[in-house]
Scaffold this active site. Structure first.
Site, PDB file in Angstrom:
ATOM      1  N   ASP A 204      16.705   9.024   5.686  1.00 48.16           N
ATOM      2  CA  ASP A 204      16.207   9.538   6.952  1.00 48.16           C
ATOM      3  C   ASP A 204      17.030   9.026   8.140  1.00 48.16           C
ATOM      4  O   ASP A 204      17.385   9.798   9.048  1.00 48.16           O
ATOM      5  CB  ASP A 204      14.741   9.061   7.057  1.00 48.16           C
ATOM      6  CG  ASP A 204      13.964   9.703   8.179  1.00 48.16           C
ATOM      7  OD1 ASP A 204      14.371  10.777   8.641  1.00 48.16           O
ATOM      8  OD2 ASP A 204      12.932   9.131   8.577  1.00 48.16           O
TER       9      ASP A 204
ATOM     10  N   GLU B 207      12.793   4.022  -2.756  1.00 47.61           N
ATOM     11  CA  GLU B 207      12.372   5.366  -3.139  1.00 47.61           C
ATOM     12  C   GLU B 207      13.353   6.116  -4.036  1.00 47.61           C
ATOM     13  O   GLU B 207      13.785   7.233  -3.709  1.00 47.61           O
ATOM     14  CB  GLU B 207      12.060   6.191  -1.880  1.00 47.61           C
ATOM     15  CG  GLU B 207      10.915   5.605  -1.077  1.00 47.61           C
ATOM     16  CD  GLU B 207      10.361   6.548  -0.014  1.00 47.61           C
ATOM     17  OE1 GLU B 207      11.019   7.537   0.309  1.00 47.61           O
ATOM     18  OE2 GLU B 207       9.241   6.276   0.477  1.00 47.61           O
TER      19      GLU B 207
ATOM     20  N   ASN C 112       5.471   2.907  -0.870  1.00 53.45           N
ATOM     21  CA  ASN C 112       5.569   3.609   0.413  1.00 53.45           C
ATOM     22  C   ASN C 112       4.659   4.831   0.324  1.00 53.45           C
ATOM     23  O   ASN C 112       4.882   5.689  -0.530  1.00 53.45           O
ATOM     24  CB  ASN C 112       7.005   4.090   0.663  1.00 53.45           C
ATOM     25  CG  ASN C 112       8.013   2.941   0.748  1.00 53.45           C
ATOM     26  OD1 ASN C 112       7.635   1.778   0.829  1.00 53.45           O
ATOM     27  ND2 ASN C 112       9.293   3.279   0.731  1.00 53.45           N
TER      28      ASN C 112
ATOM     29  N   TYR D 260       2.220   7.968   2.356  1.00 53.89           N
ATOM     30  CA  TYR D 260       1.979   8.720   3.592  1.00 53.89           C
ATOM     31  C   TYR D 260       0.771   9.637   3.480  1.00 53.89           C
ATOM     32  O   TYR D 260       0.778  10.754   3.991  1.00 53.89           O
ATOM     33  CB  TYR D 260       3.258   9.477   3.986  1.00 53.89           C
ATOM     34  CG  TYR D 260       4.310   8.509   4.475  1.00 53.89           C
ATOM     35  CD1 TYR D 260       4.271   8.027   5.783  1.00 53.89           C
ATOM     36  CD2 TYR D 260       5.285   8.019   3.618  1.00 53.89           C
ATOM     37  CE1 TYR D 260       5.190   7.086   6.220  1.00 53.89           C
ATOM     38  CE2 TYR D 260       6.215   7.078   4.053  1.00 53.89           C
ATOM     39  CZ  TYR D 260       6.164   6.613   5.354  1.00 53.89           C
ATOM     40  OH  TYR D 260       7.061   5.681   5.797  1.00 53.89           O
TER      41      TYR D 260
ATOM     42  N   GLU E  87       5.402   0.817   3.231  1.00 53.09           N
ATOM     43  CA  GLU E  87       5.490   1.850   4.270  1.00 53.09           C
ATOM     44  C   GLU E  87       4.157   2.577   4.343  1.00 53.09           C
ATOM     45  O   GLU E  87       3.630   3.009   3.306  1.00 53.09           O
ATOM     46  CB  GLU E  87       6.601   2.874   3.979  1.00 53.09           C
ATOM     47  CG  GLU E  87       7.999   2.342   4.163  1.00 53.09           C
ATOM     48  CD  GLU E  87       9.085   3.408   4.028  1.00 53.09           C
ATOM     49  OE1 GLU E  87       8.784   4.603   4.266  1.00 53.09           O
ATOM     50  OE2 GLU E  87      10.215   3.049   3.668  1.00 53.09           O
TER      51      GLU E  87
ATOM     52  N   TRP F 266       5.244   1.332   8.639  1.00 46.92           N
ATOM     53  CA  TRP F 266       6.472   2.080   8.915  1.00 46.92           C
ATOM     54  C   TRP F 266       6.298   2.764  10.253  1.00 46.92           C
ATOM     55  O   TRP F 266       5.416   3.592  10.369  1.00 46.92           O
ATOM     56  CB  TRP F 266       6.740   3.123   7.827  1.00 46.92           C
ATOM     57  CG  TRP F 266       8.123   3.703   7.962  1.00 46.92           C
ATOM     58  CD1 TRP F 266       8.455   4.937   8.445  1.00 46.92           C
ATOM     59  CD2 TRP F 266       9.347   3.057   7.624  1.00 46.92           C
ATOM     60  NE1 TRP F 266       9.812   5.106   8.427  1.00 46.92           N
ATOM     61  CE2 TRP F 266      10.386   3.968   7.938  1.00 46.92           C
ATOM     62  CE3 TRP F 266       9.676   1.792   7.108  1.00 46.92           C
ATOM     63  CZ2 TRP F 266      11.733   3.658   7.731  1.00 46.92           C
ATOM     64  CZ3 TRP F 266      11.016   1.495   6.909  1.00 46.92           C
ATOM     65  CH2 TRP F 266      12.020   2.429   7.217  1.00 46.92           C
TER      66      TRP F 266
ATOM     67  N   LYS G  12       7.644   7.177  14.033  1.00 44.12           N
ATOM     68  CA  LYS G  12       6.563   6.400  13.422  1.00 44.12           C
ATOM     69  C   LYS G  12       6.498   4.974  13.951  1.00 44.12           C
ATOM     70  O   LYS G  12       5.716   4.155  13.468  1.00 44.12           O
ATOM     71  CB  LYS G  12       6.701   6.395  11.896  1.00 44.12           C
ATOM     72  CG  LYS G  12       6.485   7.769  11.276  1.00 44.12           C
ATOM     73  CD  LYS G  12       6.329   7.736   9.781  1.00 44.12           C
ATOM     74  CE  LYS G  12       6.261   9.139   9.203  1.00 44.12           C
ATOM     75  NZ  LYS G  12       7.534   9.880   9.309  1.00 44.12           N
TER      76      LYS G  12
HETATM   77  C1  BDP Z   1      10.127   7.257   3.595  1.00 41.20           C
HETATM   78  C2  BDP Z   1      11.467   6.575   3.714  1.00 41.20           C
HETATM   79  C3  BDP Z   1      11.815   6.204   5.152  1.00 41.20           C
HETATM   80  C4  BDP Z   1      11.495   7.357   6.070  1.00 41.20           C
HETATM   81  C5  BDP Z   1      10.014   7.657   5.971  1.00 41.20           C
HETATM   82  C6  BDP Z   1       9.565   8.764   6.928  1.00 41.20           C
HETATM   83  O1  BDP Z   1      11.530   5.421   2.901  1.00 41.20           O
HETATM   84  O2  BDP Z   1      13.170   5.830   5.232  1.00 41.20           O
HETATM   85  O3  BDP Z   1      11.879   7.118   7.388  1.00 41.20           O
HETATM   86  O4  BDP Z   1       9.755   8.077   4.665  1.00 41.20           O
HETATM   87  O5  BDP Z   1       9.658   9.926   6.538  1.00 41.20           O
HETATM   88  O6  BDP Z   1      10.162   8.142   2.562  1.00 41.20           O
HETATM   89  O7  BDP Z   1       9.150   8.458   8.029  1.00 41.20           O
END
Ligand code: BDP
Length: 587
Positions: free
Chosen positions: A160, A408, A461, A463, A499, A544, A563
């Site tokens: 990213d 990842e 990590n 989300y 994250e 993150w 973020k």
């Molecule tokens: C994760 C990655 C990180 C990205 C983050 C994102 O490890 O580097 O910046 O997602 O999408 O998958 O904010």
């Protein structure tokens, strides 16, 4: 390779400042053999991309040239003279006048050259450093280059953060005696209340060492290139309460000290037991951030003002740790962490070993990540070298408690285990004292991941609420908890959430759970915190990201990744106070 330093027998000249600068195709076929014909001047340390307000420079793919004149101090007669580059991102070539003296691939670790035979004490020489920003399938991190219809080369990659390049850390000229300390390794342990420091000094002659306390009093000493120093009632290096001893290694010839090198030493232990990570025998809970080396204009350029400010802001939040996502940071950062008791998860630049996530790009590359048609033996060898260089550079930092060898990867794919098993073995071989981890991606669940059992600690990590269950925090909470319990039950290892977060536009508010608002970011963090507190195997939370940062171009990025708990210029979003409340117990 030892960090250069001033000592009674060594001198150090910093070569930072403005260097002549040119893109490769501007400067003629062999710019390093002569004076660069250019009007451009580039600051060192800084990434060059954002400095010049010029798309041709920002988007350049390939070599650029930095050049300056260097005078060797006249008092250095009889000494060895070396040039050390703290980082050339991603490949460096160093020339002294017309001679190539060093080449190095790997953008975040140092390299050096002995230039004694090419320079004169008191004289000047032309120092030219070529830096190539190209990422290929066999570099770490990997990348691809394509050519556009109108013939421009374009760099693609699967991470990213923006591919900043150049000389983003310091360049040094230093003197070292002909017979010198070439390496120092220290490993600390505890025998009851006695601190035990095992040391090994590589040198071409007899060695003696002294261990000094913080007041400079000798607390142990010994002859010999390796051995054990014992410190009764040792003061320990503790998270939040650092204490550093100093190991002075001296090389002795005919009764005279010919070289002297000082190595800070923190006495502490790290151990994984069941689902806990123990520092000095006490369970440690990670509170902190995934970070980036990233600021406006200077890109990844090391900046002591931002460094201190970032550490103070982390402290303001009550953070006790961070991860060097997604590459080794400047050595000054680890020194600061050593001095201030901040715990570090130290990561290689192996990010983007995943052809299953595209990030919205077309690479034309195959879908299978590991194996000869994807990332095969040559990539793994580059990855092994990245691990070797990380551990060689950072092995003596008490702040570093764990090696993270990749972020990842496609660990759910066939081939992942064959790729990673030898790298985990290598990491343990190089350092038997620190746990090894990797940061796992959501696609590799506790049911489909093929490598988690190889590691001591599993970093996740996730989300939920953002990329999955978008905007639906009730589902996010349920799914996150189910997943964490799955990892806990299947592996019985410590889990760190390395994250979690949500893109947030500073100043945007809503009474509803609306994406991109500060309110949503705080609600998401609070949701995760409730879950962490219910799952015993969770031993840490690193949000993150610490701050907004620049990314590759993407339709889901508005001037970068948002973020951050802080904006790119380090102003707090509402989330900063949520963390301060949770981690510090203060409003
Ligand atoms: C994760 C990655 C990180 C990205 C983050 C994102 O490890 O580097 O910046 O997602 O999408 O998958 O904010």
């Amino acid at each position: 390779m030892l960090r250069p330093q001033n000592s009674p027998t060594r001198e150090l000249v910093n070569l930072d400042g403005l260097w002549r600068f040119a893109l490769d195709d501007d400067a003629g076929p062999e710019p390093w053999t002569g004076v660069l014909r250019t009007d451009l001047e580039a600051p060192v340390p800084a990434s060059y991309n954002d400095v010049f307000a010029d798309d041709a420079i920002r988007d350049h793919v390939g070599w650029v040239w930095y050049q300056r004149t260097v005078r060797v101090p006249r008092g250095w007669a009889g000494e060895r003279v070396r040039v050390r580059i703290d980082a050339a991102t991603h490949e460096g070539r160093v020339y002294v006048d017309g001679s190539l003296v060093a080449e190095h691939v790997g953008g975040y670790t140092p390299f050096e050259a002995d230039v004694t035979d090419l320079v004169e004490p008191g004289g000047e020489f032309r120092l030219t450093i070529g830096v190539n920003n190209e990422l290929t399938p066999t570099t770490i991190p990997p990348g691809f280059t394509t050519t556009t219809d109108d013939g421009r080369r374009k760099q693609l990659y699967r991470h990213d953060f923006y591919n900043y390049a150049g000389l983003a850390r310091s360049v040094w000229l230093y003197s070292v005696p002909a017979v010198s300390v070439e390496d120092v390794t220290v490993v600390s342990g505890l025998d009851g209340t006695t601190g035990v420091v095992e040391y090994e000094v590589a040198a071409g002659a007899a060695v003696r060492v002294r261990l000094l306390d913080a007041e400079g009093a000798t607390v142990a000493e010994r002859e010999g290139a390796s051995g054990e120093l014992r410190v009764p009632d040792a003061r320990l290096w503790r998270p939040g309460a650092a204490y550093l001893y100093e190991l002075v290694a001296e090389v002795v010839e005919d009764g005279a000290v010919v070289d002297s090198y000082s190595q800070p030493v923190g006495i502490r232990t790290v151990e994984v037991r069941g689902t806990e990570l123990l520092i000095n025998g006490e369970p440690f809970y990670f509170k902190g951030f995934g970070k980036h080396e990233d600021t406006a204009v200077r890109g990844k350029g090391h900046d002591p003002a931002y460094m201190v400010h970032d550490f103070r802001l982390m402290d303001w939040c009550g953070a006790n740790s961070f991860r060097t996502s997604h590459y080794p940071y400047a050595e000054e950062v680890l020194d600061y962490a050593d001095r201030h008791g901040i715990v570090v998860i130290d990561e290689t630049a192996a990010v983007g070993l995943n052809l299953a996530i595209g990030g919205g790009m077309r690479t034309g590359a195959v879908e299978r990540t590991f194996g000869e048609d994807g990332f095969g033996k040559a990539t793994r060898e580059a990855h092994a070298q990245a691990i070797r260089e990380l551990i060689q550079r950072d092995k003596n930092h008490p702040s570093v408690v764990m090696w993270c060898i990749t972020n990842e990867p496609a660990s759910f794919e066939d081939g992942a285990r064959d790729y990673f098993a030898p790298l985990v073995d290598l990491t343990r071989e190089l350092d038997a004292t620190r746990p090894v981890t990797y940061a796992n991606l959501v696609f590799a669940t506790f049911e489909t991941d093929t490598i988690a059992d190889l590691f001591d600690v599993i970093c996740l990590n996730r989300y939920y609420g953002w990329y999955n269950d978008t905007g639906d925090l009730a589902s996010a909470e349920a799914h996150l908890e189910a997943e964490l319990r799955g990892w806990e039950a299947r592996f019985g290892k410590p889990l760190v959430m390395t994250e979690y977060g949500a893109d947030t536009l500073a100043g945007l508010h809503s009474v509803n759970a609306q994406l991109w608002t500060e309110d949503f970011q705080t609600a998401l963090l609070e949701t995760y915190h409730r879950v962490f507190d219910r799952v015993p195997a969770v031993i840490g939370e690193q949000v993150w990201n610490f701050a907004d940062f620049q990314t590759m171009a993407g339709v889901f990025r508005v001037d970068g990744n948002k973020k951050g708990v802080f904006t790119r210029d380090r102003r707090p979003k509402a989330a900063a106070r949520v963390l301060r409340k949770r981690w510090r117990g203060q409003d």
